[in-house]
Design a protein around this motif. Structure first.
Motif, short mmCIF file in Angstrom:
data_model
loop_
_atom_site.label_atom_id
_atom_site.label_comp_id
_atom_site.label_asym_id
_atom_site.label_seq_id
_atom_site.Cartn_x
_atom_site.Cartn_y
_atom_site.Cartn_z
N HIS A 42 0.81 -1.23 0.00
CA HIS A 42 0.00 0.00 0.00
C HIS A 42 0.84 1.28 0.00
O HIS A 42 0.32 2.35 0.31
N ARG A 43 2.13 1.18 -0.35
CA ARG A 43 2.97 2.38 -0.37
C ARG A 43 3.09 2.99 -1.76
O ARG A 43 3.53 4.12 -1.91
N PHE A 44 2.73 2.22 -2.80
CA PHE A 44 2.99 2.67 -4.17
C PHE A 44 1.75 2.52 -5.03
O PHE A 44 0.88 1.70 -4.78
N LYS A 45 1.74 3.34 -6.07
CA LYS A 45 0.81 3.11 -7.15
C LYS A 45 1.33 1.89 -7.90
O LYS A 45 2.46 1.86 -8.35
N THR A 46 0.53 0.87 -8.03
CA THR A 46 1.00 -0.36 -8.67
C THR A 46 0.69 -0.34 -10.15
O THR A 46 -0.24 0.34 -10.59
N PRO A 47 1.44 -1.10 -10.95
CA PRO A 47 2.59 -1.92 -10.55
C PRO A 47 3.87 -1.11 -10.45
O PRO A 47 4.02 -0.08 -11.10
N LEU A 48 4.81 -1.59 -9.62
CA LEU A 48 6.13 -0.96 -9.54
C LEU A 48 6.87 -1.15 -10.86
O LEU A 48 6.73 -2.18 -11.51
N PRO A 49 7.69 -0.17 -11.27
CA PRO A 49 8.51 -0.37 -12.48
C PRO A 49 9.50 -1.51 -12.30
O PRO A 49 9.72 -2.30 -13.22
N CYS A 50 10.11 -1.60 -11.10
CA CYS A 50 11.13 -2.63 -10.87
C CYS A 50 11.30 -2.84 -9.37
O CYS A 50 11.38 -1.88 -8.61
N LEU A 51 11.38 -4.11 -8.97
CA LEU A 51 11.61 -4.47 -7.57
C LEU A 51 12.79 -5.43 -7.50
O LEU A 51 12.80 -6.48 -8.17
N ARG A 52 13.80 -5.07 -6.70
CA ARG A 52 14.99 -5.91 -6.51
C ARG A 52 15.06 -6.37 -5.06
O ARG A 52 15.11 -5.53 -4.15
N VAL A 53 15.10 -7.68 -4.86
CA VAL A 53 15.17 -8.26 -3.52
C VAL A 53 16.35 -9.24 -3.50
O VAL A 53 16.47 -10.10 -4.38
N SER A 54 17.21 -9.12 -2.49
CA SER A 54 18.37 -10.01 -2.44
C SER A 54 18.61 -10.53 -1.03
O SER A 54 18.20 -9.92 -0.04
#
Length: 442
Positions: A42-54
């Protein structure tokens, strides 16, 4: 995404957000996916352009792993995932790129992929996947690019890949056979199969009419006869480090070829008619072969821009060996037994920029270097030079680096003056003898 906005940093901690020049959200070393969800939901207007998780320390990517967080590009790298739930990507209808690299997957996550009908790019590189089954990927009808290098693939079933593929990377695996898996992919443009254990590739590339790049280096291929008959569009072919003794029968159909690398095979002779058919080649690497008739073989290649003949047991070169190759920019004759290079210095090469002559038996430049006056890099290390006449480099006004170490230099005033003159022209001298270094300190 020009309309993408980042919320205040404290609201999404420990993740970070940038809107320009790259629009992306990054969650590094988060340990748990719960941390990601709590930070981003609920923090962003979806969809995000890019999400990086490591570096997620969880063994399974769970059901609805990114519930209420959608993205167009998703990178999950360097985590402990060994299994991906069948419904892990539910709701990711906008996902066009998915990277699951440097994780611990042992099986291709086929069931989880079935929900990603819009996926165009998929990387499952650097995992422990051993087999690709017929139903693993073929249902991804919009997939363009598939990356599977650095796994443990030893088997791929027939008809495993979707016909939509444009690029396929299978390098650094354990494949001994392609099993017909890449045949008749009508849109395939790039196929990389380097560093496997392939022995026989006969009839494996049938129907690849659009293929322009093929890498087969570092395999165990011993015969390419009639293997490339359908590759009418091929422009780049790498067959280095295989077990080839002959190449003619396989290469004749490749009339559009621009780059050919057959270095470090067991080729001793090339039919003189071969390069008459392939005379559009611009980059050729024959290094590491002992080809007896190399000058006659390459004579038709007047469009060459780069030629590599290192470690080919050359003792002599015909004076006209490179005549007419006016486009030549890079010439590598290193690690041979040459005693003169009249074939180079005796002709005009107006575009030659790099000349590699290290590890030969050269003692002088009999014709000087005036015919290659735009030379920028010269390597004469480990030869038998003892002196260089002062005027030899007079015409080489663009010479930026010269490597001279490993020669029995006589430290005459003339030789020292040559080196001083080069330095005044801002030429970098690598391997200058101690006498010159001492002279400069005095």
């Amino acid at each position: 995404s020009f309309d993408f906005e980042c919320p205040p940093a404290d609201l999404i901690y420990p993740c970070t957000c940038t809107a320009f020049p790259k629009s992306e959200v990054v969650c590094n070393d988060v340990k748990s996916l719960d941390t990601v969800r709590n930070a981003l939901v609920h923090r962003f207007k979806t969809p995000l352009p890019c999400l990086r998780v490591s570096n997620v320390h969880e063994y399974q990517l769970p059901h609805h792993a990114f519930n209420n967080i959608t993205t167009k590009k998703l990178y999950l790298k360097g985590s402990s995932f060994r299994n991906i739930d069948d419904n892990a990507f539910d709701g990711q209808n906008s996902l066009g790129l998915l990277v699951l690299s440097d994780d611990r997957l042992t099986e291709f996550p086929s069931a989880a992929m079935k929900h990603l009908s819009g996926l165009r790019t998929l990387s499952v590189a650097e995992n422990f996947i051993m087999k690709i089954y017929e139903d693993s990927v073929r249902y991804l009808h919009n997939l363009k690019y598939l990356y599977l290098p650095n796994n443990r693939l030893s088997s791929i079933e027939q008809n495993s890949f979707p016909r939509s593929l444009v690029g396929l990377v299978l390098s650094k695996n354990l494949l001994t056979s392609l099993n017909g898996s890449v045949e008749n992919l009508p849109n395939l443009d790039v196929l990389l199969l380097s560093n496997n254990r392939l022995v026989d590739v006969n009839k494996q590339f049938d129907g690849l009419y659009q293929l322009t790049h093929l890498n087969l280096d570092m395999n165990n291929i011993h015969d390419i006869s009639d293997n490339f008959n359908d590759l009418k569009s091929l422009r780049y072919l790498n067959l280095a480090y295989n077990n080839l003794e002959k190449i003619e029968d396989g290469l004749y159909p490749l009339t559009k070829l621009r780059k050919l690398n057959v270095s470090y095979n067991y080729i001793t002779e090339i039919n003189e008619d071969l390069f008459k058919e392939l005379n559009s080649i611009e980059i050729l690497d024959l290094s590491g072969n002992f080809i007896e008739n190399v000058c006659q073989a390459i004579a038709p290649l007047k469009n060459l821009e780069e030629l590599y003949l290192s470690n080919t047991n050359l003792k002599n070169l015909d004076y006209d060996c490179f005549q007419g190759m006016k486009n030549l920019r890079v010439l590598d004759l290193s690690h041979n037994e040459l005693t003169n290079i009249d074939a180079v210095t005796g002709h005009s090469f107006p575009n030659l920029r790099q000349l590699y002559l290290q590890n030969n038996k050269l003692q002088n430049f009999r014709h000087g270097l005036k015919n290659i006056k735009f030379l920028e890099v010269l390597n004469i290390e480990n030869n038998e030079f003892s002196n260089i006449k002062k005027h030899r480099f007079m015409h080489n006004v663009k010479l930026g680096m010269v490597r001279i170490g490993g020669n029995p230099w006589d430290c005459t005033d003339q030789f020292l003056d040559v080196l001083k003159d080069l330095e005044t022209r801002n030429t970098k001298i690598v391997g200058a003898p101690d006498c010159y270094l001492t002279e400069n300190l005095i």
